[in-house]
Each structure stands twice: as structure tokens, then as C-alpha cells.
Scaffold this motif. Structure first.
Motif, PDB file in Angstrom:
ATOM      1  N   GLU A  87      79.398 -34.086  25.608  1.00  0.00           N
ATOM      2  CA  GLU A  87      80.609 -33.269  25.736  1.00  0.00           C
ATOM      3  C   GLU A  87      80.650 -32.163  24.699  1.00  0.00           C
ATOM      4  N   VAL A  88      80.042 -32.415  23.542  1.00  0.00           N
ATOM      5  CA  VAL A  88      80.012 -31.399  22.487  1.00  0.00           C
ATOM      6  C   VAL A  88      78.913 -30.378  22.732  1.00  0.00           C
ATOM      7  N   THR A  89      77.749 -30.840  23.171  1.00  0.00           N
ATOM      8  CA  THR A  89      76.576 -29.961  23.260  1.00  0.00           C
ATOM      9  C   THR A  89      76.332 -29.399  24.657  1.00  0.00           C
ATOM     10  N   GLY A  90      76.832 -30.097  25.690  1.00  0.00           N
ATOM     11  CA  GLY A  90      76.508 -29.689  27.054  1.00  0.00           C
ATOM     12  C   GLY A  90      75.035 -29.820  27.374  1.00  0.00           C
ATOM     13  N   GLY A  91      74.331 -30.661  26.631  1.00  0.00           N
ATOM     14  CA  GLY A  91      72.884 -30.761  26.800  1.00  0.00           C
ATOM     15  C   GLY A  91      72.452 -31.913  27.685  1.00  0.00           C
ATOM     16  N   ASP A  92      71.235 -32.357  27.477  1.00  0.00           N
ATOM     17  CA  ASP A  92      70.628 -33.427  28.263  1.00  0.00           C
ATOM     18  C   ASP A  92      70.442 -34.668  27.401  1.00  0.00           C
ATOM     19  N   VAL A  93      69.892 -35.718  28.010  1.00  0.00           N
ATOM     20  CA  VAL A  93      69.458 -36.915  27.288  1.00  0.00           C
ATOM     21  C   VAL A  93      67.936 -36.974  27.360  1.00  0.00           C
ATOM     22  N   LEU A  94      67.310 -37.289  26.244  1.00  0.00           N
ATOM     23  CA  LEU A  94      65.869 -37.484  26.186  1.00  0.00           C
ATOM     24  C   LEU A  94      65.613 -38.862  25.606  1.00  0.00           C
ATOM     25  N   GLU A  95      65.018 -39.753  26.406  1.00  0.00           N
ATOM     26  CA  GLU A  95      64.681 -41.084  25.911  1.00  0.00           C
ATOM     27  C   GLU A  95      63.191 -41.135  25.581  1.00  0.00           C
ATOM     28  N   LEU A  96      62.893 -41.650  24.419  1.00  0.00           N
ATOM     29  CA  LEU A  96      61.509 -41.799  23.978  1.00  0.00           C
ATOM     30  C   LEU A  96      61.031 -43.207  24.299  1.00  0.00           C
ATOM     31  N   VAL A 146      72.045 -40.127  41.170  1.00  0.00           N
ATOM     32  CA  VAL A 146      71.831 -40.461  39.760  1.00  0.00           C
ATOM     33  C   VAL A 146      70.342 -40.490  39.444  1.00  0.00           C
ATOM     34  N   ALA A 147      69.564 -41.147  40.283  1.00  0.00           N
ATOM     35  CA  ALA A 147      68.127 -41.266  40.045  1.00  0.00           C
ATOM     36  C   ALA A 147      67.454 -39.903  39.976  1.00  0.00           C
ATOM     37  N   GLN A 148      67.952 -38.940  40.727  1.00  0.00           N
ATOM     38  CA  GLN A 148      67.308 -37.622  40.745  1.00  0.00           C
ATOM     39  C   GLN A 148      67.500 -36.847  39.445  1.00  0.00           C
ATOM     40  N   LYS A 149      68.362 -37.356  38.569  1.00  0.00           N
ATOM     41  CA  LYS A 149      68.541 -36.727  37.264  1.00  0.00           C
ATOM     42  C   LYS A 149      67.345 -36.990  36.336  1.00  0.00           C
ATOM     43  N   VAL A 150      66.558 -38.017  36.652  1.00  0.00           N
ATOM     44  CA  VAL A 150      65.492 -38.448  35.748  1.00  0.00           C
ATOM     45  C   VAL A 150      64.240 -37.607  35.947  1.00  0.00           C
ATOM     46  N   VAL A 151      63.716 -37.104  34.840  1.00  0.00           N
ATOM     47  CA  VAL A 151      62.498 -36.293  34.835  1.00  0.00           C
ATOM     48  C   VAL A 151      61.572 -36.850  33.755  1.00  0.00           C
ATOM     49  N   TRP A 152      60.313 -37.095  34.131  1.00  0.00           N
ATOM     50  CA  TRP A 152      59.342 -37.615  33.158  1.00  0.00           C
ATOM     51  C   TRP A 152      58.567 -36.466  32.524  1.00  0.00           C
ATOM     52  N   LEU A 153      58.332 -36.605  31.221  1.00  0.00           N
ATOM     53  CA  LEU A 153      57.608 -35.592  30.460  1.00  0.00           C
ATOM     54  C   LEU A 153      56.291 -36.163  29.952  1.00  0.00           C
ATOM     55  N   ASP A 154      55.284 -35.292  29.875  1.00  0.00           N
ATOM     56  CA  ASP A 154      53.992 -35.678  29.308  1.00  0.00           C
ATOM     57  C   ASP A 154      53.912 -35.389  27.819  1.00  0.00           C
ATOM     58  N   ALA A 155      54.780 -34.506  27.343  1.00  0.00           N
ATOM     59  CA  ALA A 155      54.771 -34.118  25.940  1.00  0.00           C
ATOM     60  C   ALA A 155      56.186 -33.750  25.513  1.00  0.00           C
ATOM     61  N   MET A 156      56.403 -33.751  24.237  1.00  0.00           N
ATOM     62  CA  MET A 156      57.708 -33.396  23.703  1.00  0.00           C
ATOM     63  C   MET A 156      58.014 -31.932  24.011  1.00  0.00           C
ATOM     64  N   PRO A 157      59.240 -31.630  24.470  1.00  0.00           N
ATOM     65  CA  PRO A 157      59.572 -30.229  24.746  1.00  0.00           C
ATOM     66  C   PRO A 157      59.572 -29.398  23.467  1.00  0.00           C
ATOM     67  N   ASP A 158      59.415 -28.104  23.628  1.00  0.00           N
ATOM     68  CA  ASP A 158      59.414 -27.209  22.466  1.00  0.00           C
ATOM     69  C   ASP A 158      60.782 -27.157  21.807  1.00  0.00           C
ATOM     70  N   SER A 159      61.831 -27.241  22.624  1.00  0.00           N
ATOM     71  CA  SER A 159      63.191 -27.220  22.097  1.00  0.00           C
ATOM     72  C   SER A 159      64.072 -28.112  22.958  1.00  0.00           C
ATOM     73  N   PHE A 160      65.168 -28.580  22.364  1.00  0.00           N
ATOM     74  CA  PHE A 160      66.026 -29.515  23.097  1.00  0.00           C
ATOM     75  C   PHE A 160      67.427 -29.496  22.504  1.00  0.00           C
ATOM     76  N   SER A 161      68.414 -29.615  23.396  1.00  0.00           N
ATOM     77  CA  SER A 161      69.804 -29.786  22.983  1.00  0.00           C
ATOM     78  C   SER A 161      70.383 -30.988  23.725  1.00  0.00           C
ATOM     79  N   GLY A 162      71.160 -31.800  23.018  1.00  0.00           N
ATOM     80  CA  GLY A 162      71.765 -32.975  23.616  1.00  0.00           C
ATOM     81  C   GLY A 162      71.512 -34.196  22.754  1.00  0.00           C
ATOM     82  N   LEU A 163      71.230 -35.336  23.397  1.00  0.00           N
ATOM     83  CA  LEU A 163      70.988 -36.594  22.689  1.00  0.00           C
ATOM     84  C   LEU A 163      69.565 -37.075  22.921  1.00  0.00           C
ATOM     85  N   VAL A 164      68.851 -37.315  21.831  1.00  0.00           N
ATOM     86  CA  VAL A 164      67.553 -37.990  21.880  1.00  0.00           C
ATOM     87  C   VAL A 164      67.793 -39.434  21.472  1.00  0.00           C
ATOM     88  N   VAL A 165      67.305 -40.380  22.270  1.00  0.00           N
ATOM     89  CA  VAL A 165      67.492 -41.789  21.946  1.00  0.00           C
ATOM     90  C   VAL A 165      66.151 -42.518  21.993  1.00  0.00           C
TER      91      VAL A 165
END
Length: 384
Positions: A87-96, A146-165
Motif C-alpha cells: 500500500e505504501v510502495t505500490g510495488g510487487d512481491v519477490l520471494e526468494l 491469482v495464479a496468473q500473478k506469479v512470474v518465475w525469474l532466472d536471476a535477480m532483477p536489476d531494480s525492484f520496488s515492493g516487498l522481498v521475502v
């Protein structure tokens, strides 16, 4: 080691294949491999390492149980913290390292109930096997929107806003072993003797590991871990973060507790079929290898790379702050069949005798000036 379950013939063959890879690298390196490299191969060697191969790891059929596997209450609490950050950042979630996908399922389901789904729920997963496991679970457990929100990454993004967990991510990163001896510092590594892996120490006189170990100034006879890789990950996350919060949950201690004289042989531990033991040279590829987290080092790495330390608390306090008792209250104690299992799950997450005190939550952030929900009470940053 006789008390450990005997691996199946197929499992032993799998371990032998990884054993040969490690032996070959030891030979190529001149007969000695630092333990962090051995651990990296044992856990992550492509197709053979513990986390890379198609072996059951989580839950009753695996080797250990994580908080998301114990109860959906854990993911629901993290979703409350995520909602505040989103709500503060308007960003995404990134789970490691999303494990079985259970945490992602529980968080997304709760965020959907709260009407605050992120635009994307990113998962950074290095294991092809675990990625496939996660996809199956997410697609079978969540509705399509809901499931379509999930995107898998092969590497850490160059930049990110939101919550990393990251839940139990830092403890699975390779660690170095250092022995403080009368003659000076030594790095403990792995060699081959009489056809078997064995420990071998070599003098440690220079480099980043030497610098950290010298600063610790531990007495002779102390053997412990230094998590350079964990610090490197936190540094990378700090540089990646544009605006938001990084939240890590794991087991460990502040530095003064980590290297306490009562813990003079370190924290290195293995998990095989729900039994803990201390021989990482046994059954490579078939068992988890882990070490506790030095949370002081984690905080220092975050601050040194441009993020602010926003909170540090026990898992018990974090989950209470995020409303675990509210979720429990949704089920009537009169409905024993529903309430008693849920209460037992909460007990495992909160009890000091279980996960409550050993596990900690730590958060650091950038361009985020709000008090985090999970740390409004019981913040222990001063202990770091």
C-alpha cells in the motif's frame, strides 16, 4: 551415524554420482576444497545437488518441515505485512527460494481475500525441480486470476520496488569454516583420504574470510562458520531495492550469541529424514546442510549497502504483531475438529521450545519511512 535411515539403492547411486563430481573438483584443486565450495556442490550442483535434484525435501516425506508447511497461519501473517508495504510502495512481491510453493499460495490467497493483490508475485528459484513443484502447487491451489500473478525469474532483477521475502534462505547459503588455533587461523576444507571425504585445515592468512575471522578474535579451540555468501546476497538485495522492504525469516543469533563460548563448535547441522546430525560429508546430495544466521552480520551488510535496518524480532513477536491470534479467533474453540489442529500449529510457530524464539525476522528497506507492522512491539534491533 547408525541411527540414520539407510538410503535406498537409487538414492545411494545418486549420491555416488555427486560424490564423483566433488572428488574430481578436489583433485583439480590440488587435493583440497574449501568447505563453502563443497557445500555449494552438495546443495546446488546442477541435477545432482540436494536442492537441484528431484528428491522430496519438505514435509513428512522429506527431511525437514518449514513454517509454511506447518501452518497456513504463517503465510497469512506475512500477507498482512506485505499488504502494508504494497500500500505504501505500490510495488510487487519477490520471494526468494520459494520451496514447495506453500508460502506463495498462502500469501496470495490472503492478499486476494484482503483485496490487495500485487501486480506481480515474482519467484526467484534456481532449482528447476523446485520451480516445477511450485508451478504445480500454485496452479492447483489458486484460482486463475491469482495464479496468473506469479512470474518465475532466472536471476535477480536489476531494480525492484515492493516487498522481498525470504523464508529460510540465508541458512541454506554456503558458509566457510574457520578454526581458531594456537598457531593462528585455519580454514577448514575437504580432502580425500582412504577413499573417503575427510576434514583438512589449511592456514588462513589473507582475504575477506581472514579479515572477518581476525576481527572475531575467538580463543583457540573455537571452530565456527562465517557466512560471506549471506552477506553478499544481502548486499545485492540492498543495491537492487529502489523503494520498499526486504524481510528475511530464519534461525540464528546476534553475533555475540553466535560466537559465544558455549557454542565453540559452531552451528553446522544436517537434516536427513527428519533426523539432525553434524556430518556434512555423509551422503552428499541426499541431505540438507545448514548453519545458523549471524543477524549482526546481516544487518551490517544491509546498512553498508545503502538500506536502513527497519526491524529485528523473534518469530513469535513478529507473528503476534501481524495478527496470528486474530486468525486463530476466526475459528470457534467449540469446533474442536477445526480449532485444535490450528491451535497446535500456532503452538509450533510461537512456542520458545519450538520455532518461536530461535527463529527471527529481520527487515531492512529503502525509501520506506513507516513503522513496519511486524515490529511495532518487541523490536530488538538494539541487540544486534
Amino acid at each position: 551415524m547408525s541411527a540414520l535411515p539407510q538410503p535406498s539403492p537409487d538414492a545411494l547411486a545418486h549420491s555416488a554420482a555427486l560424490d564423483a563430481v566433488i572428488r574430481s573438483e578436489i583433485e583439480a584443486a590440488g587435493g583440497w576444497l574449501p568447505f563453502d565450495r563443497y557445500m555449494e556442490l552438495a546443495l546446488y550442483a546442477p541435477g545432482l545437488g540436494y536442492y537441484s535434484a528431484g528428491l522430496e525435501k519438505f514435509g513428512v516425506a522429506g527431511d525437514f518441515v518449514t513454517a509454511p508447511e506447518i501452518s497456513g497461519l504463517f503465510g497469512r501473517c506475512l500477507a498482512r505485512q506485505a499488504r502494508q508495504v504494497l500500500e505504501v510502495t505500490g510495488g510487487d512481491v519477490l520471494e526468494l527460494g520459494a520451496g514447495s510453493g506453500k508460502l506463495a499460495v498462502d500469501m496470495l490467497a490472503e492478499l486476494d481475500r484482503q483485496g490487495c493483490l500485487p501486480e506481480r508475485y515474482l519467484i526467484l528459484e534456481v532449482s528447476a525441480y523446485l520451480r516445477d513443484t511450485q508451478k504445480k502447487r500454485i496452479n492447483s491451489s489458486l484460482s486463475g486470476h491469482v495464479a496468473q500473478k506469479v512470474v518465475w525469474l532466472d536471476a535477480m532483477p536489476d531494480s525492484f520496488s515492493g516487498l522481498v521475502v525470504g523464508n529460510e534462505v540465508l541458512d541454506a547459503l554456503p558458509i566457510s569454516l574457520v578454526a581458531w588455533q594456537e598457531s593462528g587461523l585455519c580454514e577448514r576444507g575437504v580432502a580425500v583420504r582412504d577413499g573417503r571425504f575427510t576434514w583438512q585445515d589449511r592456514p588462513l592468512t589473507a582475504g575477506p574470510l581472514f579479515g572477518v575471522a581476525r576481527e572475531l578474535a575467538l580463543p583457540p579451540g573455537h571452530v565456527s562458520e562465517v557466512g560471506l555468501a549471506a552477506g553478499g546476497l544481502i548486499a545485492s538485495l540492498s543495491r537492487m531495492l529502489e523503494r520498499g522492504v526486504v524481510l528475511m525469516l530464519d534461525y540464528g543469533f546476534p553475533r555475540r550469541e553466535y560466537y559465544h563460548p558455549q557454542r565453540a563448535q559452531g552451528t553446522l547441522m544436517c537434516h536427513y529424514r527428519h533426523q539432525a546430525h553434524d556430518d556434512p560429508l555423509l551422503y552428499p546430495g541426499l541431505q540438507d546442510i545448514t548453519a545458523h544466521v549471524d543477524f549482526t552480520a546481516a544487518a551490517e551488510a544491509a546498512v553498508a549497502n545503502g538500506t536502513a535496518l527497519l526491524g529485528y524480532a523473534s518469530q513469535t513477536q513478529f507473528l503476534i504483531n501481524c495478527g496470528i491470534t486474530d486468525f486463530l479467533a476466526e475459528v470457534s474453540p467449540r469446533d474442536a475438529a477445526a480449532y485444535l489442529p490450528l491451535a497446535a500449529q500456532a503452538q509450533k510457530l510461537l512456542s520458545p521450545a519450538e520455532m518461536g524464539e530461535l527463529f527471527k525476522a529481520i527487515a531492512f528497506g529503502k525509501e520506506y519511512n513507516h513503522a513496519l507492522l511486524g515490529f511495532v512491539r518487541g523490536d530488538k534491533r538494539h541487540t544486534l
